[in-house]
Design a protein around this motif. Structure first.
Motif, PDB file in Angstrom:
ATOM      1  N   ILE A 227       0.874  -1.204   0.014  1.00 49.51           N
ATOM      2  CA  ILE A 227       0.079  -0.055   0.003  1.00 49.51           C
ATOM      3  C   ILE A 227       0.740   1.062  -0.081  1.00 49.51           C
ATOM      4  CG2 ILE A 227      -1.737   1.360   1.221  1.00 49.51           C
ATOM      5  CD1 ILE A 227      -3.021  -1.081   2.241  1.00 49.51           C
ATOM      6  N   VAL A 228       0.520   2.151  -0.858  1.00 51.64           N
ATOM      7  CA  VAL A 228       1.466   3.489  -1.246  1.00 51.64           C
ATOM      8  C   VAL A 228       0.398   4.594  -0.362  1.00 51.64           C
ATOM      9  CG1 VAL A 228       2.424   5.063  -2.797  1.00 51.64           C
ATOM     10  CG2 VAL A 228       2.641   2.480  -3.261  1.00 51.64           C
ATOM     11  N   VAL A 229       1.084   5.217   0.582  1.00 47.33           N
ATOM     12  CA  VAL A 229       0.387   6.299   1.143  1.00 47.33           C
ATOM     13  C   VAL A 229       1.091   7.574   0.463  1.00 47.33           C
ATOM     14  CG1 VAL A 229      -0.374   7.592   3.313  1.00 47.33           C
ATOM     15  CG2 VAL A 229      -0.129   5.096   3.400  1.00 47.33           C
ATOM     16  N   ASP A 230       0.456   8.276  -0.516  1.00 48.34           N
ATOM     17  CA  ASP A 230       1.067   9.416  -1.107  1.00 48.34           C
ATOM     18  C   ASP A 230       0.899  10.666  -0.210  1.00 48.34           C
ATOM     19  OD1 ASP A 230      -1.227  10.830  -1.853  1.00 48.34           O
ATOM     20  OD2 ASP A 230      -0.827  10.848  -4.009  1.00 48.34           O
ATOM     21  N   ASP A 231       1.429  11.814  -0.554  1.00 48.26           N
ATOM     22  CA  ASP A 231       1.581  13.054   0.112  1.00 48.26           C
ATOM     23  C   ASP A 231       0.144  13.601   0.227  1.00 48.26           C
ATOM     24  OD1 ASP A 231       1.753  13.892  -2.349  1.00 48.26           O
ATOM     25  OD2 ASP A 231       3.303  15.261  -2.052  1.00 48.26           O
ATOM     26  N   SER A 232      -0.817  13.193  -0.511  1.00 49.26           N
ATOM     27  CA  SER A 232      -2.304  13.886  -0.473  1.00 49.26           C
ATOM     28  C   SER A 232      -3.174  12.948   0.477  1.00 49.26           C
ATOM     29  CB  SER A 232      -2.658  14.014  -2.038  1.00 49.26           C
ATOM     30  OG  SER A 232      -3.212  12.786  -2.515  1.00 49.26           O
ATOM     31  N   ALA A 233      -2.851  11.817   0.913  1.00 49.05           N
ATOM     32  CA  ALA A 233      -3.676  11.018   1.661  1.00 49.05           C
ATOM     33  C   ALA A 233      -4.374  11.731   2.780  1.00 49.05           C
ATOM     34  CB  ALA A 233      -3.045   9.685   1.879  1.00 49.05           C
ATOM     35  N   ARG A 347      -5.561  11.491  -2.743  1.00 46.28           N
ATOM     36  CA  ARG A 347      -6.637  12.467  -3.255  1.00 46.28           C
ATOM     37  C   ARG A 347      -6.136  12.965  -4.650  1.00 46.28           C
ATOM     38  NH1 ARG A 347      -9.046   9.287  -0.341  1.00 46.28           N
ATOM     39  NH2 ARG A 347     -10.163   9.976   1.561  1.00 46.28           N
ATOM     40  N   THR A 348      -5.165  12.545  -5.182  1.00 43.06           N
ATOM     41  CA  THR A 348      -4.944  13.092  -6.363  1.00 43.06           C
ATOM     42  C   THR A 348      -4.811  12.120  -7.563  1.00 43.06           C
ATOM     43  OG1 THR A 348      -2.955  14.272  -5.160  1.00 43.06           O
ATOM     44  CG2 THR A 348      -2.739  14.045  -7.749  1.00 43.06           C
ATOM     45  N   LEU A 349      -5.820  12.611  -8.622  1.00 37.00           N
ATOM     46  CA  LEU A 349      -6.354  11.989  -9.622  1.00 37.00           C
ATOM     47  C   LEU A 349      -5.092  11.592 -10.431  1.00 37.00           C
ATOM     48  CD1 LEU A 349      -8.531  10.578 -11.002  1.00 37.00           C
ATOM     49  CD2 LEU A 349      -8.957  12.562 -12.450  1.00 37.00           C
ATOM     50  N   ARG A 350      -4.191  12.467 -10.889  1.00 36.20           N
ATOM     51  CA  ARG A 350      -3.188  12.104 -11.643  1.00 36.20           C
ATOM     52  C   ARG A 350      -2.114  11.038 -11.112  1.00 36.20           C
ATOM     53  NH1 ARG A 350       2.137  13.359 -11.590  1.00 36.20           N
ATOM     54  NH2 ARG A 350       3.311  13.394 -13.745  1.00 36.20           N
ATOM     55  N   ASN A 351      -1.908  11.126  -9.618  1.00 41.70           N
ATOM     56  CA  ASN A 351      -1.143   9.944  -9.013  1.00 41.70           C
ATOM     57  C   ASN A 351      -1.933   8.625  -9.186  1.00 41.70           C
ATOM     58  OD1 ASN A 351       0.952  11.572  -8.407  1.00 41.70           O
ATOM     59  ND2 ASN A 351       0.329  11.877  -6.295  1.00 41.70           N
ATOM     60  N   ALA A 352      -3.196   8.835  -9.020  1.00 44.78           N
ATOM     61  CA  ALA A 352      -4.223   7.500  -9.037  1.00 44.78           C
ATOM     62  C   ALA A 352      -4.234   6.906 -10.517  1.00 44.78           C
ATOM     63  CB  ALA A 352      -5.774   7.595  -8.895  1.00 44.78           C
ATOM     64  N   ASP A 353      -4.166   7.699 -11.462  1.00 45.85           N
ATOM     65  CA  ASP A 353      -4.184   7.140 -12.553  1.00 45.85           C
ATOM     66  C   ASP A 353      -2.805   6.540 -13.267  1.00 45.85           C
ATOM     67  OD1 ASP A 353      -6.630   7.870 -13.534  1.00 45.85           O
ATOM     68  OD2 ASP A 353      -6.145   9.704 -14.337  1.00 45.85           O
ATOM     69  N   GLU A 358       0.771   2.171 -14.290  1.00 44.14           N
ATOM     70  CA  GLU A 358       2.127   1.550 -14.257  1.00 44.14           C
ATOM     71  C   GLU A 358       2.591   0.398 -13.220  1.00 44.14           C
ATOM     72  OE1 GLU A 358       5.081   5.130 -13.463  1.00 44.14           O
ATOM     73  OE2 GLU A 358       3.470   6.226 -14.663  1.00 44.14           O
ATOM     74  N   VAL A 359       1.522   0.106 -12.411  1.00 45.42           N
ATOM     75  CA  VAL A 359       1.719  -0.850 -11.512  1.00 45.42           C
ATOM     76  C   VAL A 359       1.259  -2.134 -12.237  1.00 45.42           C
ATOM     77  CG1 VAL A 359       1.101  -2.131  -9.188  1.00 45.42           C
ATOM     78  CG2 VAL A 359       1.827   0.304  -9.306  1.00 45.42           C
ATOM     79  N   ASP A 360       1.890  -3.190 -12.362  1.00 44.70           N
ATOM     80  CA  ASP A 360       1.563  -4.379 -13.460  1.00 44.70           C
ATOM     81  C   ASP A 360       1.152  -5.686 -12.362  1.00 44.70           C
ATOM     82  OD1 ASP A 360       0.877  -6.236 -15.402  1.00 44.70           O
ATOM     83  OD2 ASP A 360       3.206  -6.622 -15.852  1.00 44.70           O
ATOM     84  N   SER A 361       0.236  -5.448 -11.614  1.00 46.42           N
ATOM     85  CA  SER A 361      -0.367  -6.585 -10.779  1.00 46.42           C
ATOM     86  C   SER A 361      -1.696  -6.786 -11.174  1.00 46.42           C
ATOM     87  CB  SER A 361      -0.407  -6.069  -9.485  1.00 46.42           C
ATOM     88  OG  SER A 361       0.768  -5.774  -8.826  1.00 46.42           O
ATOM     89  N   SER A 362      -1.990  -8.098 -10.870  1.00 42.42           N
ATOM     90  CA  SER A 362      -3.356  -8.629 -11.099  1.00 42.42           C
ATOM     91  C   SER A 362      -4.475  -7.756 -10.608  1.00 42.42           C
ATOM     92  CB  SER A 362      -3.196 -10.307 -10.720  1.00 42.42           C
ATOM     93  OG  SER A 362      -3.320 -10.491  -9.354  1.00 42.42           O
ATOM     94  N   ALA A 363      -4.285  -7.188  -9.590  1.00 45.15           N
ATOM     95  CA  ALA A 363      -5.417  -6.626  -8.777  1.00 45.15           C
ATOM     96  C   ALA A 363      -4.770  -5.082  -8.560  1.00 45.15           C
ATOM     97  CB  ALA A 363      -6.153  -7.187  -7.898  1.00 45.15           C
ATOM     98  N   VAL A 364      -5.114  -4.067  -8.937  1.00 46.49           N
ATOM     99  CA  VAL A 364      -4.655  -2.756  -8.444  1.00 46.49           C
ATOM    100  C   VAL A 364      -5.681  -1.779  -7.866  1.00 46.49           C
ATOM    101  CG1 VAL A 364      -3.484  -0.627  -8.901  1.00 46.49           C
ATOM    102  CG2 VAL A 364      -3.008  -2.808 -10.120  1.00 46.49           C
TER     103      VAL A 364
END
Length: 417
Positions: A227-233, A347-353, A358-364
């Motif tokens: 789990i990534v917690v970005d700076d807008s979370a 809470r950043t749409l660009r980071n979510a997209d 870019e993360v190549d997992s079976s579920a994101v």
């Protein structure tokens, strides 16, 4: 012994392939009823397995995987009934049309044939696999771990009783009860009878199957999830998700194992994380930067070991690493992840997209727990496995993943020009 089992399974698969959805559901309903009416025999066998497992020093995580309770067994029976309610994919026409030659062509779903599954201390897998295979007209050969042989034997006995009472061969669902590991190696070469092999266990089992099997192998179920917690979370919602992803059932493959925290939020987020993890009984394994912000908090904190980024804890332990930005987080996941389930809290749409692409997992996931990677949660019914590879099936493998297709051409005395 395995030669006879394989021949019986193959013969049974031909009969199963001809069953209507109603006939298959009748078997499943009887299995569910028998799991409840004969629960005492299964639970007694499970108690004996648990007793021996404790004597052999199995970890708490493994004991949790192995344990059946009346409530868990009822849940397993209810899962079988849920499979009855799912649409049967067999016979479905995927696509087709009329060709210029006059040939009418269609692509139709059919069963795979015989499914082999090798798994460890999860007695629910026995029923999950059997119900999904029967719903899709496949026979199954099951090889559970030595820790669960009594439980599996008692469960398969109930399933075979239901099959025979519905006029179907017991060979449709069989279990290898012997703990002899040589039988696993023999099973890996039964390509004459088994059409697809699914290992559900640790990295060693997966490696063995990939290297030794002459049967197509679907690998998965090893979940080094992030789990990534970005700076807008937002801190409170983020903590709620992390608690769910780590503590709801730590022994599962969709449990989060590593938390990647953006350096811009670490100063405020990590003290709050420490308080929450102390309340949840989670030990934190922190990198040097995170350790400095966590060591004065109430949580139990130890320095992370490099190899822990590549392993499943399957317990109340969580890696915590501070990352400089999203690029750093994605690079870490690419190096240490198992392409199972990974999430970003943002809470950043660009980071979510970016994360989704870019993360190549079976579920994101975006702003959601990794614990959702499950056949039931995805509306697929009980899953036969979670595939982390890319060919044929990916993610939770429900009914469609247990089918293949055949091309069918209808002509009117049609010849190729």
């Amino acid at each position: 012994m395995l030669e006879q089992m394989g021949a019986a399974a193959k013969a049974a698969s031909y009969k199963l392939a001809l069953l209507s959805s109603r006939e298959k559901n009748r078997v499943l309903e009887k299995i569910a009823d028998y799991l409840e009416s004969q629960s005492q025999e299964i639970l007694l066998a499970n108690e004996q397995d648990l007793l021996e497992a404790r004597r052999n020093g199995l970890s708490e995580a493994m004991l949790d995987r192995l344990a059946l309770t009346p409530a868990r067994l009822k849940g397993i029976a209810d899962d079988v009934r849920q499979v009855c309610n799912l649409a049967d994919p067999v016979g479905q026409v995927i696509d087709g049309g009329l060709l210029d030659s006059g040939l009418r062509l269609e692509r139709r779903r059919v069963p795979l044939g015989v499914i082999g599954v090798i798994y460890e201390a999860r007695p629910n897998v026995t029923v999950d696999v059997a119900s999904l295979c029967l719903k899709t007209g496949n026979a199954a050969i099951l090889r559970g771990g030595k820790e669960t042989w009594r439980t599996n034997a008692a469960t398969v006995k109930v399933i075979q009783q239901a099959l025979e009472e519905c006029g179907l061969p017991a060979g449709a669902v069989q279990a290898i009860e012997s703990p002899d590991r040589a039988l696993v190696n023999e099973m890996l070469r039964m390509d004459k009878y088994i059409d697809m092999l699914i290992p559900r266990g640790g990295a060693g089992l997966h490696k063995l199957c990939r290297e030794q099997s002459t049967i197509p192998v679907i690998t998965g179920g090893i979940g080094v999830c992030h789990i990534v917690v970005d700076d807008s979370a937002e801190i409170e919602p983020a903590l709620k998700i992390i608690v769910n992803a780590k503590t709801q059932r730590p022994s599962t493959c969709n449990t989060v194992e590593t938390l990647l925290v953006h350096q811009g939020i670490a100063g405020t987020f990590l003290p709050a994380l420490s308080k929450q993890m102390a309340e949840s009984g989670v030990t934190l394994h922190a990198d040097a930067n995170a350790l400095a912000l966590l060591q004065n908090g109430p949580a139990n904190v130890v320095p992370v070991k490099a190899e822990q980024y590549d392993d499943e804890f399957l317990s109340l332990d969580l890696n915590v690493k501070i990352v400089t930005d999203l690029d750093d987080a994605i690079a870490h996941i690419r190096e240490h992840g198992t392409q199972h389930s990974d999430a970003i809290l943002t809470r950043t749409l660009r980071n979510a997209d970016r994360f989704v692409n870019e993360v190549d997992s079976s579920a994101v996931y975006v702003n959601a727990s990794t614990r959702f990677t499950d056949g039931g949660q995805f509306g697929l019914g009980a899953e036969v496995a979670v595939s982390t590879q890319k060919l044929h099936a990916r993610g939770p493998m429900g009914l469609e993943a247990l089918t293949t297709y055949k091309w069918i051409g209808f002509g009117d005395d049609t010849i190729r020009a």
